[in-house]
Scaffold this active site. Sequence first.
Site, PDB file in Angstrom:
ATOM      1  N   GLU A   1      35.878  11.386  16.182  1.00  0.00           N
ATOM      2  CA  GLU A   1      35.851  12.718  15.571  1.00  0.00           C
ATOM      3  C   GLU A   1      36.149  13.785  16.624  1.00  0.00           C
ATOM      4  O   GLU A   1      36.445  13.501  17.776  1.00  0.00           O
ATOM      5  CB  GLU A   1      34.497  12.963  14.886  1.00  0.00           C
TER       6      GLU A   1
ATOM      7  N   GLU B   1      31.888   9.979   3.808  1.00  0.00           N
ATOM      8  CA  GLU B   1      32.507  10.037   5.138  1.00  0.00           C
ATOM      9  C   GLU B   1      31.424  10.373   6.162  1.00  0.00           C
ATOM     10  O   GLU B   1      31.337  11.509   6.644  1.00  0.00           O
ATOM     11  CB  GLU B   1      33.610  11.096   5.182  1.00  0.00           C
TER      12      GLU B   1
ATOM     13  N   GLU C   1      29.496  10.834   9.584  1.00  0.00           N
ATOM     14  CA  GLU C   1      29.793  11.038  11.001  1.00  0.00           C
ATOM     15  C   GLU C   1      28.520  10.808  11.815  1.00  0.00           C
ATOM     16  O   GLU C   1      27.412  10.977  11.317  1.00  0.00           O
ATOM     17  CB  GLU C   1      30.322  12.451  11.241  1.00  0.00           C
TER      18      GLU C   1
ATOM     19  N   HIS D   1      30.760  14.207   4.268  1.00  0.00           N
ATOM     20  CA  HIS D   1      31.503  14.669   3.099  1.00  0.00           C
ATOM     21  C   HIS D   1      31.436  13.609   2.009  1.00  0.00           C
ATOM     22  O   HIS D   1      31.524  12.408   2.290  1.00  0.00           O
ATOM     23  CB  HIS D   1      32.964  14.947   3.464  1.00  0.00           C
TER      24      HIS D   1
ATOM     25  N   ARG E   1      31.552  19.222   0.899  1.00  0.00           N
ATOM     26  CA  ARG E   1      31.625  19.168   2.351  1.00  0.00           C
ATOM     27  C   ARG E   1      30.335  19.534   3.083  1.00  0.00           C
ATOM     28  O   ARG E   1      30.253  19.383   4.293  1.00  0.00           O
ATOM     29  CB  ARG E   1      32.754  20.079   2.834  1.00  0.00           C
TER      30      ARG E   1
ATOM     31  N   GLU F   1      33.464   8.604  13.201  1.00  0.00           N
ATOM     32  CA  GLU F   1      33.409   8.540  11.737  1.00  0.00           C
ATOM     33  C   GLU F   1      33.929   7.191  11.274  1.00  0.00           C
ATOM     34  O   GLU F   1      34.930   6.690  11.788  1.00  0.00           O
ATOM     35  CB  GLU F   1      34.241   9.663  11.113  1.00  0.00           C
TER      36      GLU F   1
ATOM     37  N   ARG G   1      39.974  24.016   4.255  1.00  0.00           N
ATOM     38  CA  ARG G   1      38.732  23.279   4.442  1.00  0.00           C
ATOM     39  C   ARG G   1      37.555  24.188   4.772  1.00  0.00           C
ATOM     40  O   ARG G   1      36.508  23.696   5.196  1.00  0.00           O
ATOM     41  CB  ARG G   1      38.914  22.229   5.543  1.00  0.00           C
TER      42      ARG G   1
ATOM     43  N   GLU H   1      35.884  16.948  -3.064  1.00  0.00           N
ATOM     44  CA  GLU H   1      35.218  16.645  -1.799  1.00  0.00           C
ATOM     45  C   GLU H   1      34.155  17.709  -1.553  1.00  0.00           C
ATOM     46  O   GLU H   1      34.479  18.883  -1.356  1.00  0.00           O
ATOM     47  CB  GLU H   1      36.228  16.632  -0.639  1.00  0.00           C
TER      48      GLU H   1
ATOM     49  N   ASP I   1       0.843  -1.193   0.000  1.00  0.00           N
ATOM     50  CA  ASP I   1       0.000   0.000   0.000  1.00  0.00           C
ATOM     51  C   ASP I   1       0.877   1.242   0.000  1.00  0.00           C
ATOM     52  O   ASP I   1       1.387   1.653   1.041  1.00  0.00           O
ATOM     53  CB  ASP I   1      -0.920  -0.018   1.221  1.00  0.00           C
TER      54      ASP I   1
END
Length: 442
Positions: free
Chosen positions: A187, A130, A132, A243, A333, A194, A314, A331, A50
Amino acid sequence: MDSNYIFQKVKEDNVKFIRLQFTDILGVLKAISITADQLQKALDGELMFDGSSIEGFVRIEESDMYLKPDPSTFLVLPWNSTTSKAKTARIICDIFDSNGEPFIGCPRFALSRAIKEAGEMGFNMQVGPEPEFFMFHLDENGIPSLQTNDKAGYFDLPPVDKGEEARRDMVEVLQSLGFEIEASHHEVAPGQHEIDFKYTDALRTADNIVTFRIAVRIVARRHGLHATFMPKPIYGINGSGMHLHVSLFRGGENVFFDPNASDGLSDTCRYFIGGVMKHARAIAAITNPTVNSYKRLVPGYEAPVYIAWSHRNRSPLIRIPARRGIGTRIEIRNPDPSCNPYLGLAVILKAGLDGIRKRLAPPLPVEQNIYEMDLATRKQQGIESLPENLYEAIDELRRNEIIQEALGAHIYSRFVLAKMKEWESYSSRVYDWELAEYLEKF
């Protein structure tokens, strides 16, 4: 993996139940459990359910839906009932409508559609996530608290890292499920962890993320803990991100790599970056889909706020890891682990392909720390910000035809409806902070 192998494993491992898994539009894992004697019927795509009971699927008068299992996702689950030796397996399913057509509201189909579009351009997207998460103690009633199980920090070891034993068990369970684990560690925030697993094609990565989240939570419970992928459960410390390391391949060749370029990045890579940056504010509605997501996206906690890219630092939205050759990648982020991975990867891929088609060269990379720039400097360099809240992100989504196209009209309309209800519910509540700030003042 064919049906003969599946039936053989069911017999060898004494599998009595099979969970037919799928996700709703918000990325919540759902399942229908069948007995092993119904397996052939399931593999033939004859099992109905359903759809009106599932968030964002169909109206009640359109409720008949079919589950079509993907045999390659068959797994015997390593967690069993303590009262029985019988085992349970799972198969991830695609959703089909009553006419036998792929259901346009199926998130897995939305990603498959984007993958097909990339394939028509000669590309195959590879993704390494990645994710976390936090682990919290349970109270005497088994309800999750906000008390972390340690006070450790980045890369700390036992006995400071009290989650190491649970994390090790998670890795072992994930490996038994076929994951190739690349790294696991504590982390930066207390109780935060992580676990990174090897990149693979986009559809398999989305399947893996869904499997990862349920496996981590089940193992945490075995240790008397609650694992949560909520982006920002505690004020004043780092939130949890996911990430995504993304690259495009053509056959065995990484098309993001150009050995003749000064930085090793091809024009295709730059255009992909340009597409993601152009659509980043609308993408955020999907990759950061909750009210709480935007409590993480604030300066000072290692989460990106600004739409820029960099080879080194970063602080921007997109970072370029140092490895070149087959490992060349970008990457991204800002995504967090509460997102629907099928939709998140679909909109990122669609945005990148749009950049390639339109040759959207990104601005120059920003190598200095953007958090330390003042507003005038950011404006001078044309650095925009991600949305500050869910409402702003949904408003961006409403104005972005490319990201809407990635979702499809059905998912888009129902996703926006669900998220506006979430925003309105959040906005109308009275919170402890308001009482502390205003109750005696006015």
